[in-house]
Design a protein around this motif. Structure first.
Motif, PDB file in Angstrom:
ATOM      1  N   THR A 184      -2.404   1.007   8.361  1.00 42.99           N
ATOM      2  CA  THR A 184      -4.060   1.295   9.102  1.00 42.99           C
ATOM      3  C   THR A 184      -3.363   2.728   8.791  1.00 42.99           C
ATOM      4  O   THR A 184      -5.034   3.837   8.118  1.00 42.99           O
ATOM      5  CB  THR A 184      -3.978   1.081  10.834  1.00 42.99           C
ATOM      6  OG1 THR A 184      -4.128  -0.065  10.835  1.00 42.99           O
ATOM      7  CG2 THR A 184      -5.265   1.865  11.488  1.00 42.99           C
ATOM      8  N   ASN A 185      -3.523   3.908   8.964  1.00 42.01           N
ATOM      9  CA  ASN A 185      -3.181   5.227   8.914  1.00 42.01           C
ATOM     10  C   ASN A 185      -3.550   5.647   6.930  1.00 42.01           C
ATOM     11  O   ASN A 185      -4.033   6.499   6.899  1.00 42.01           O
ATOM     12  CB  ASN A 185      -1.810   5.225   9.297  1.00 42.01           C
ATOM     13  CG  ASN A 185      -1.917   7.452   9.026  1.00 42.01           C
ATOM     14  OD1 ASN A 185      -2.742   7.973   9.267  1.00 42.01           O
ATOM     15  ND2 ASN A 185      -0.443   8.136   8.119  1.00 42.01           N
ATOM     16  N   GLU A 190       0.565  -0.058  11.651  1.00 41.77           N
ATOM     17  CA  GLU A 190       0.655   0.456  12.599  1.00 41.77           C
ATOM     18  C   GLU A 190       0.327   1.805  10.738  1.00 41.77           C
ATOM     19  O   GLU A 190      -0.534   2.653  10.678  1.00 41.77           O
ATOM     20  CB  GLU A 190       1.085   1.780  13.554  1.00 41.77           C
ATOM     21  CG  GLU A 190       1.220   0.850  14.239  1.00 41.77           C
ATOM     22  CD  GLU A 190      -0.292   1.551  14.964  1.00 41.77           C
ATOM     23  OE1 GLU A 190      -0.464   2.679  14.852  1.00 41.77           O
ATOM     24  OE2 GLU A 190      -0.426   0.380  15.910  1.00 41.77           O
ATOM     25  N   LEU A 191       1.403   1.806   9.796  1.00 42.76           N
ATOM     26  CA  LEU A 191       1.495   2.954   8.781  1.00 42.76           C
ATOM     27  C   LEU A 191       0.344   2.276   8.044  1.00 42.76           C
ATOM     28  O   LEU A 191      -0.412   2.649   7.112  1.00 42.76           O
ATOM     29  CB  LEU A 191       2.548   1.984   8.197  1.00 42.76           C
ATOM     30  CG  LEU A 191       4.174   3.075   8.951  1.00 42.76           C
ATOM     31  CD1 LEU A 191       5.215   1.922   8.418  1.00 42.76           C
ATOM     32  CD2 LEU A 191       4.077   4.417   9.030  1.00 42.76           C
ATOM     33  N   SER A 220      -2.193  11.517  -0.192  1.00 49.32           N
ATOM     34  CA  SER A 220      -3.267  12.651   0.375  1.00 49.32           C
ATOM     35  C   SER A 220      -4.226  13.339  -0.791  1.00 49.32           C
ATOM     36  O   SER A 220      -3.866  14.218  -1.266  1.00 49.32           O
ATOM     37  CB  SER A 220      -3.122  13.347   1.173  1.00 49.32           C
ATOM     38  OG  SER A 220      -4.092  14.061   1.889  1.00 49.32           O
ATOM     39  N   VAL A 231      -7.186   7.502   6.618  1.00 45.54           N
ATOM     40  CA  VAL A 231      -6.831   8.899   5.957  1.00 45.54           C
ATOM     41  C   VAL A 231      -6.677   8.940   4.389  1.00 45.54           C
ATOM     42  O   VAL A 231      -7.628   9.924   4.356  1.00 45.54           O
ATOM     43  CB  VAL A 231      -5.591   9.579   7.031  1.00 45.54           C
ATOM     44  CG1 VAL A 231      -5.032  10.483   5.621  1.00 45.54           C
ATOM     45  CG2 VAL A 231      -5.105   9.461   7.993  1.00 45.54           C
ATOM     46  N   HIS A 232      -6.066   7.498   3.564  1.00 47.02           N
ATOM     47  CA  HIS A 232      -5.847   8.110   2.174  1.00 47.02           C
ATOM     48  C   HIS A 232      -6.690   7.425   1.379  1.00 47.02           C
ATOM     49  O   HIS A 232      -7.691   7.829   0.435  1.00 47.02           O
ATOM     50  CB  HIS A 232      -4.305   7.372   2.134  1.00 47.02           C
ATOM     51  CG  HIS A 232      -3.311   8.860   2.801  1.00 47.02           C
ATOM     52  ND1 HIS A 232      -3.103  10.284   2.364  1.00 47.02           N
ATOM     53  CD2 HIS A 232      -2.680   8.651   3.207  1.00 47.02           C
ATOM     54  CE1 HIS A 232      -2.532  10.826   3.148  1.00 47.02           C
ATOM     55  NE2 HIS A 232      -1.786   9.393   4.225  1.00 47.02           N
TER      56      HIS A 232
END
Length: 101
Positions: free
Chosen positions: A61-62, A58-59, A95, A66-67
């Protein structure tokens, strides 16, 4: 109320049982499966291995969604196994957006 536990509790002298898993992966979705497979191998026999792999997935993938696309980033993953807990980190390049409050 339970006392906090883990490798960073003040005065805690816990030692990792199996050493530390640390690796850097390209910040692309295809690398998440590779990271999770290596962590699963590292935690072989650990009763919470499935949970740790899910959290890392999950981390990661995020971080890749996103970044990384705009930054050609990488993911650093670190996992330590202790007798009562597993400590994990997923680090990305951050980010490109400035936070707004």
């Amino acid at each position: 109320m339970r006392e906090p536990c883990g490798p960073h509790t003040k005065g805690n002298v816990m030692q990792a049982l199996e050493g530390t898993f640390a690796a850097v992966f390209s910040g692309v979705p295809e690398q998440i499966r590779k990271a999770c497979g290596q962590i699963r191998d590292f935690l072989d026999g650990c009763p919470v291995a499935d949970n740790v792999v899910l959290i890392v997935s999950e981390l990661a993938t995020n971080a890749t969604i996103v970044h990384s696309p705009s930054r050609d980033g990488v993911l650093a993953v670190r996992v330590k196994r202790y007798d009562t807990c597993v400590y994990l980190e997923v680090e990305d390049a951050g980010s490109p957006w400035m936070p707004a409050f």
